[in-house]
Every structure is written in C-alpha cells, then in structure tokens.
Design a protein around this motif. Structure first.
Motif, PDB file in Angstrom:
ATOM      1  N   UNK A  61       1.171  -1.257   0.139  1.00 10.64           N
ATOM      2  CA  UNK A  61      -0.069   0.115   0.087  1.00 10.64           C
ATOM      3  C   UNK A  61       0.764   1.354  -0.428  1.00 10.64           C
ATOM      4  N   UNK A  62       0.428   1.992  -0.643  1.00 12.17           N
ATOM      5  CA  UNK A  62       1.001   3.606  -0.562  1.00 12.17           C
ATOM      6  C   UNK A  62       1.918   3.829   1.033  1.00 12.17           C
ATOM      7  N   UNK A  63       0.767   3.619   1.458  1.00 12.93           N
ATOM      8  CA  UNK A  63       0.898   4.648   3.035  1.00 12.93           C
ATOM      9  C   UNK A  63       1.784   3.516   3.957  1.00 12.93           C
TER      10      UNK A  63
ATOM     11  N   UNK B  31      -3.595 -16.607  -1.818  1.00  7.63           N
ATOM     12  CA  UNK B  31      -2.933 -15.237  -2.422  1.00  7.63           C
ATOM     13  C   UNK B  31      -3.570 -14.215  -2.188  1.00  7.63           C
ATOM     14  N   UNK B  32      -4.741 -14.714  -2.374  1.00  7.86           N
ATOM     15  CA  UNK B  32      -6.312 -13.792  -2.220  1.00  7.86           C
ATOM     16  C   UNK B  32      -6.641 -12.791  -0.954  1.00  7.86           C
ATOM     17  N   UNK B  33      -6.205 -13.530  -0.447  1.00  8.51           N
ATOM     18  CA  UNK B  33      -6.488 -13.248   1.379  1.00  8.51           C
ATOM     19  C   UNK B  33      -4.826 -12.185   1.791  1.00  8.51           C
ATOM     20  N   UNK B  34      -3.996 -12.629   0.660  1.00 10.30           N
ATOM     21  CA  UNK B  34      -3.208 -11.997   1.278  1.00 10.30           C
ATOM     22  C   UNK B  34      -2.773 -10.788   0.614  1.00 10.30           C
ATOM     23  N   UNK B  35      -2.956 -10.505  -0.425  1.00 16.01           N
ATOM     24  CA  UNK B  35      -3.566  -9.214  -1.522  1.00 16.01           C
ATOM     25  C   UNK B  35      -4.355  -8.265  -0.336  1.00 16.01           C
ATOM     26  N   UNK B  36      -5.370  -8.418   0.406  1.00 20.29           N
ATOM     27  CA  UNK B  36      -6.522  -7.739   0.823  1.00 20.29           C
ATOM     28  C   UNK B  36      -5.522  -7.376   2.196  1.00 20.29           C
TER      29      UNK B  36
ATOM     30  N   UNK C 299      -2.406 -11.009 -11.599  1.00 20.25           N
ATOM     31  CA  UNK C 299      -3.593 -10.292  -9.886  1.00 20.25           C
ATOM     32  C   UNK C 299      -3.965  -9.097  -9.768  1.00 20.25           C
ATOM     33  N   UNK C 300      -2.563  -8.543 -10.164  1.00 22.56           N
ATOM     34  CA  UNK C 300      -2.632  -7.128  -9.372  1.00 22.56           C
ATOM     35  C   UNK C 300      -2.687  -5.182 -10.194  1.00 22.56           C
ATOM     36  N   UNK C 301      -3.072  -6.127 -11.667  1.00 22.48           N
ATOM     37  CA  UNK C 301      -2.798  -4.524 -12.253  1.00 22.48           C
ATOM     38  C   UNK C 301      -4.344  -3.552 -11.810  1.00 22.48           C
ATOM     39  N   UNK C 302      -5.336  -4.453 -11.286  1.00 18.67           N
ATOM     40  CA  UNK C 302      -6.602  -3.250 -11.404  1.00 18.67           C
ATOM     41  C   UNK C 302      -5.971  -2.628  -9.379  1.00 18.67           C
ATOM     42  N   UNK C 303      -5.843  -3.526  -8.696  1.00 17.07           N
ATOM     43  CA  UNK C 303      -5.275  -2.515  -7.331  1.00 17.07           C
ATOM     44  C   UNK C 303      -4.540  -1.275  -7.655  1.00 17.07           C
ATOM     45  N   UNK C 304      -3.217  -1.782  -8.297  1.00 21.07           N
ATOM     46  CA  UNK C 304      -1.935  -0.465  -8.998  1.00 21.07           C
ATOM     47  C   UNK C 304      -3.260   0.259  -9.288  1.00 21.07           C
ATOM     48  N   UNK C 305      -3.451   0.232 -10.567  1.00 20.09           N
ATOM     49  CA  UNK C 305      -4.177   0.989 -11.173  1.00 20.09           C
ATOM     50  C   UNK C 305      -5.412   1.843 -10.361  1.00 20.09           C
ATOM     51  N   UNK C 306      -6.315   1.385  -9.576  1.00 18.83           N
ATOM     52  CA  UNK C 306      -6.702   2.595  -8.689  1.00 18.83           C
ATOM     53  C   UNK C 306      -6.220   2.849  -7.473  1.00 18.83           C
ATOM     54  N   UNK C 307      -4.699   2.776  -7.720  1.00 14.02           N
ATOM     55  CA  UNK C 307      -4.197   3.236  -6.072  1.00 14.02           C
ATOM     56  C   UNK C 307      -4.436   2.581  -5.093  1.00 14.02           C
ATOM     57  N   UNK C 308      -5.156   1.275  -4.365  1.00  8.56           N
ATOM     58  CA  UNK C 308      -4.474   0.331  -3.556  1.00  8.56           C
ATOM     59  C   UNK C 308      -3.200   0.187  -2.827  1.00  8.56           C
ATOM     60  N   UNK C 309      -2.635  -0.301  -4.435  1.00  7.89           N
ATOM     61  CA  UNK C 309      -1.150  -0.826  -4.442  1.00  7.89           C
ATOM     62  C   UNK C 309      -0.206  -0.271  -4.906  1.00  7.89           C
ATOM     63  N   UNK C 310       0.156  -0.165  -4.868  1.00 11.69           N
ATOM     64  CA  UNK C 310       1.941   0.314  -5.184  1.00 11.69           C
ATOM     65  C   UNK C 310       3.008  -0.477  -5.487  1.00 11.69           C
ATOM     66  N   UNK C 311       3.173  -0.668  -6.871  1.00 16.53           N
ATOM     67  CA  UNK C 311       5.112  -1.394  -7.227  1.00 16.53           C
ATOM     68  C   UNK C 311       5.991  -0.811  -7.522  1.00 16.53           C
ATOM     69  N   UNK C 312       6.854  -0.462  -6.282  1.00 17.93           N
ATOM     70  CA  UNK C 312       7.887   0.382  -6.935  1.00 17.93           C
ATOM     71  C   UNK C 312       9.218   0.582  -7.244  1.00 17.93           C
ATOM     72  N   UNK C 313       9.018  -1.154  -7.898  1.00 16.94           N
ATOM     73  CA  UNK C 313      10.182  -1.513  -8.597  1.00 16.94           C
ATOM     74  C   UNK C 313       9.990  -2.187  -9.333  1.00 16.94           C
ATOM     75  N   UNK C 314      10.055  -2.135 -10.421  1.00 16.11           N
ATOM     76  CA  UNK C 314       9.281  -2.972 -11.778  1.00 16.11           C
ATOM     77  C   UNK C 314       9.357  -3.958 -11.559  1.00 16.11           C
ATOM     78  N   UNK C 315      11.509  -4.305 -11.396  1.00 13.32           N
ATOM     79  CA  UNK C 315      11.352  -5.473 -12.456  1.00 13.32           C
ATOM     80  C   UNK C 315      11.176  -7.162 -11.885  1.00 13.32           C
ATOM     81  N   UNK C 316      10.831  -8.134 -12.162  1.00 11.47           N
ATOM     82  CA  UNK C 316      10.336  -8.961 -12.236  1.00 11.47           C
ATOM     83  C   UNK C 316      10.539 -10.175 -12.147  1.00 11.47           C
ATOM     84  N   UNK C 317      10.334 -10.998 -11.675  1.00 12.22           N
ATOM     85  CA  UNK C 317      11.149 -12.267 -11.642  1.00 12.22           C
ATOM     86  C   UNK C 317       9.914 -13.533 -12.343  1.00 12.22           C
ATOM     87  N   UNK C 318      10.835 -13.994 -13.233  1.00 11.48           N
ATOM     88  CA  UNK C 318       9.812 -14.728 -13.561  1.00 11.48           C
ATOM     89  C   UNK C 318       9.327 -16.475 -12.317  1.00 11.48           C
TER      90      UNK C 318
END
Length: 292
Positions: free
Chosen positions: A169-171, A222-227, A242-261
């Motif tokens: 979360x941003x907070x 994972x669904x409960x952990x997201x909440x 599973x996370x893009x909608x929550x990032x788009x709405x500001x509920x979550x943020x991904x400060x580091x875009x590097x992903x791991x497969x």
C-alpha cells in the motif's frame, strides 16, 4: 438403411462391466442385480457369437475382441451422451459449472465475466472455488481452471503465466521508507505458505536477502494476502495477472518494476472429446480473452 444393432441394455451392461472389470460394480452403477448383468452379457455374447470376457483365477479379463469392442462402444456412448446434453441444454440445462481457484476467480476471471454475460445471456454461470481434484472434477463441474497436470484424459488450453514483483500500500511504503529494493530486506513481509521461495528468489535476483525470514504474516491464500497488503500489513510478492487493477486504482503500488519469472501457469481444463454447447461457448470466449 436398417441398422444392425445389438440389444442396447446388454450393451450398457457389457460397457459397465468391462470398464470396472466387475459384474458387481457394474450392477451397482446400473442399479440392477449381479445376475442381471451376467445374463445381459451372456445375451450380448450370444448375439455376437463370441466371448467378450474370460475368467482367470477368479478375475474378470477382457478378450482381445472384447477390449476392441469396449473402445468403440465407449466412443459411441459418449457421442450419445453429448448429443443428449446438447439437446437438453438448448431447452433446460443452461447452467455452466466452472471450478476455479479463488485468486484467479477474483482477480482475473470475474472482472472479465460481464463480456461473457453480454454475449451469452442465456447461459447461467455457476462458479465453484473449492480445490476439487481433477479426477473428481466432472462429477460436479463442466470445466475447470487449474495449473497444468499430467492427465491425458483432459485437454489443457493455456490461459496465462505469471511474473512476480513486490507490491504494497502507498501508506506502507511511506511508513517504512521504501525507496530502494534494499529497503525491503528488513521491512515486514507477507508470505504465501505454498510459495516460500518467492521472497528469497526476488531479493536474491537483486543481490539481497531477507534479514528476518521467520517474521511476517503467513497466508495459504494469495487473494487474502492481497487484501492484507492493501490494508498495510506488509509487502507482498504479487503475481502480475492479479495486481494490475489494484495498482491502477491506487490501492497498491509496485515501486520496483523489475519482475522475476515464475513457473505458475493456468489452463482451461476440459474432458477430451466433443463438449456440450454451453461449455464450447465459454471455451471460445475465454480463449479470445487470452489472444486479444
């Protein structure tokens, strides 16, 4: 053309007995007596003028001709079954039952379902979120969405894979001053019990390690952990589908875009062979979502 068909009740009795290699089990399945199965098999053997079974040390064994006949009969009975389902589905059975794991249902499938309902308003969807084993699946379901399994009796259509990256979360990011990947080493983290290597893998890819691996909350979903991440309880290794909608709405943020497969993949699972109309409609629509 006049068809030369054997007695159909005898055919059903033989198919059930050959599938179970047991007159007793066939009798239980068809709700008749052991004697009835035995008599019907003898009737069919007499009509064909050949043996379909042999008994070896009190064990029921198919002859070569019986084995070949069983294969052809099962295909024919499956065709009759599917044709009947298709006919009924046009008038009565328009409910499609789909087994799908909760996280995939919540964050991938459900947001897309209005498109299916708009295209097929006559098909009623019933979603089951329990983890039913594939071997028992089609006792209660038409289709499923699952990771791949080695099960040749089923057809697997690829839907998507997943990469992972930290989300929070941003907070939470402000409270713990998360500015670089190194800041995550000591930050509270949320862990998925069936994926214990997620955090070590992502941190390791950045030359880092978890300073407090035994701390942080544990989740089996994972669904409960997201909440929990949305509520600021910790940073979570999120999965990209599973996370893009929550990032788009500001509920979550991904400060580091590097992903791991990851090796996680999801497939639409269906029994091999011709599908009922309602299942074919859903399969065609779902695979369009993947390719569009």
């Amino acid at each position: 053309m006049k068809r030369r068909l054997p007695p159909l009740n005898a055919v059903r009795a033989f198919e059930a007995a050959a599938r179970h290699l047991s007159f007793t089990a066939a009798a239980q399945e068809l709700h008749v007596t052991h004697s009835a199965i035995s008599q019907q098999v003898k009737q069919l053997e007499g009509w064909l003028d050949m043996h379909l079974f042999l008994r070896q040390n009190s064990t029921l064994v198919l002859t070569d001709k019986g084995r070949a006949y069983l294969l052809e009969l099962r295909q024919a009975l499956d065709t009759i079954d599917i044709a009947t389902q298709n006919l009924q589905s046009t008038r009565h059975d328009t409910t499609l039952t789909l087994s799908v794991l909760p996280n995939f249902a919540l964050h991938w499938l459900v947001p897309r379902l209005p498109g299916f309902q708009q295209r097929h308003p006559d098909i009623r969807l019933r979603l089951l979120s329990g983890t039913v084993p594939l071997q028992q699946l089609y006792e209660s379901c038409d289709l499923a969405i699952r990771p791949y399994q080695n099960a040749p009796e089923f057809q697997f259509d690829h839907i998507c894979g997943a990469d992972m990256l930290p989300v929070m979360s941003p907070a939470f990011a402000r409270r713990h001053a998360i500015r670089t990947p190194a800041d995550l080493q000591a930050a509270p983290k949320l862990h998925i019990t069936h994926s214990p290597q997620d955090w070590p893998r992502w941190l390791g890819a950045h030359g880092l390690q978890d300073r407090y691996p035994a701390q942080g909350m544990l989740f089996d979903s994972h669904a409960v952990a997201l909440q929990a991440a949305i509520n600021g309880l910790g940073a979570l290794m999120g999965l990209t589908p599973f996370i893009q909608d929550m990032i788009d709405t500001g509920k979550l943020m991904a400060p580091f875009p590097d992903t791991v497969q990851t090796e996680r993949t999801w497939y639409l699972v269906a029994p091999r062979g011709r599908l009922p109309h309602k299942a074919t409609c859903f399969r065609d629509w779902l695979l369009e979502q993947v390719t569009s």
